[in-house]
Design an enzyme around this catalytic site. Structure first.
Site, mmCIF file in Angstrom:
data_model
loop_
_atom_site.group_PDB
_atom_site.id
_atom_site.type_symbol
_atom_site.label_atom_id
_atom_site.label_comp_id
_atom_site.label_asym_id
_atom_site.label_seq_id
_atom_site.Cartn_x
_atom_site.Cartn_y
_atom_site.Cartn_z
ATOM 1 N N LEU A 15 0.717 -1.199 0.117
ATOM 2 C CA LEU A 15 -0.058 0.308 -0.222
ATOM 3 C C LEU A 15 0.758 1.592 -0.425
ATOM 4 C CD1 LEU A 15 -2.309 -1.161 2.841
ATOM 5 C CD2 LEU A 15 -3.274 -0.695 0.617
ATOM 6 N N LYS A 65 14.893 -5.640 4.054
ATOM 7 C CA LYS A 65 15.812 -4.565 5.120
ATOM 8 C C LYS A 65 17.547 -5.476 4.962
ATOM 9 C CE LYS A 65 11.171 -4.032 6.598
ATOM 10 N NZ LYS A 65 9.980 -3.680 7.656
ATOM 11 N N GLY A 124 6.391 -11.789 20.121
ATOM 12 C CA GLY A 124 7.200 -12.385 18.813
ATOM 13 C C GLY A 124 9.196 -11.910 18.735
#
Length: 272
Positions: A15, A65, A124
């Site tokens: 997006l 990344k 996480g």
């Protein structure tokens, strides 16, 4: 014509073009465009090498990344500490790697009134947990507890925590209900993982769940039912993009309202 883009694989779902292009339009930057390109780790260096002076910057998502730092000539302290970058600023002939996920998270939290957090819990221990650790450090946290299904994954975060000057605590996933006692809980796990989790929430806790589709997650819905302030992944997506937009354009005041409106209009069944 000035250009920017988001790279990753897969990338069709991104997006980011919606947000950035809305910003360009609102700011009157008619000669700016933001596109998406599918690219994996092996192709990033060649892609960047092939760009000319009309390129202002790149947004980088998975799996780029970490390798982004290898193609950059310089990196910001936060990108170096995290060991990952989601931004390459190319204006003025630079190759500056930055990570806007952590400060973006801090920006989003500030909008709902949280400007500091002493105790932070992270659900996480994957790549997104790195940004959560940096955000915790920027919020002034004294310690961060990471609840994960694999202790080995938490150990991989230890160098990041050390570079940030954070005290890292490892906790078993079976004890994740205790996470709700922290000032801030950041859920960084894939959808479905926290569906059965019912934390023991403290009165002033904040939940930042980086998911946004579907929304609300059962974790978020349960938290909201108990009066917990909740932020979703759209808040992070917008905030990190706004920081990228300002670096790409050099314009300090991004048209955030227009960017937010375009983002929410692009997500089915969501309203601001």
């Amino acid at each position: 014509m000035m250009k920017a883009a988001v790279l990753g694989k897969p990338i069709g779902h991104s997006l980011s073009p919606v947000i950035h292009n809305a910003g360009f339009a609102a700011a009157g930057l008619a000669d700016w465009t933001y596109t998406r390109h599918e690219c994996d780790e092996s192709g990033l260096a060649a892609f960047v090498d092939g760009l000319d002076g009309s390129w202002a910057g790149l947004s980088l998502t998975m799996p780029l990344k970490e390798v982004a730092l290898d193609v950059a000539a310089e990196a910001t302290p936060v990108a170096e500490a995290i060991g990952a970058a989601n931004t390459l600023v190319l204006r003025g002939g630079r190759r500056l790697a930055d990570n806007t996920d952590a400060p973006g998270m801090v920006d989003a939290l500030a909008e709902i009134g949280m400007k500091e957090a002493e105790e932070v819990a992270v659900l996480g221990a994957g790549g997104s947990a790195r940004g959560a650790l940096a955000a915790a450090q920027q919020l002034g946290a004294s310690s961060v507890t990471v609840y994960a299904r694999r202790r080995e994954a938490v150990r991989e975060l230890e160098p990041v925590a050390a570079r940030l000057g954070l005290r890292l605590k490892a906790a078993d996933w079976d004890d994740a209900a205790r996470a709700g006692r922290a000032d801030l809980v950041v859920a960084t796990v894939p959808k479905g993982v926290t569906d059965d989790l019912r934390p023991d929430w403290s009165a002033d806790a904040v939940l930042f769940d980086i998911l946004y589709d579907p929304w609300p997650t059962p974790l978020a819905a349960g938290a909201e039912a108990e009066g917990v302030r909740v932020l979703d992944g759209l808040a992070l997506l917008l905030a990190q993009a706004v920081r990228q937009w300002t670096q790409f354009t050099g314009i300090a005041d991004a048209p955030v309202a227009a960017m937010r409106r375009a983002l929410y209009d692009a997500v089915p069944s969501r309203t601001e």
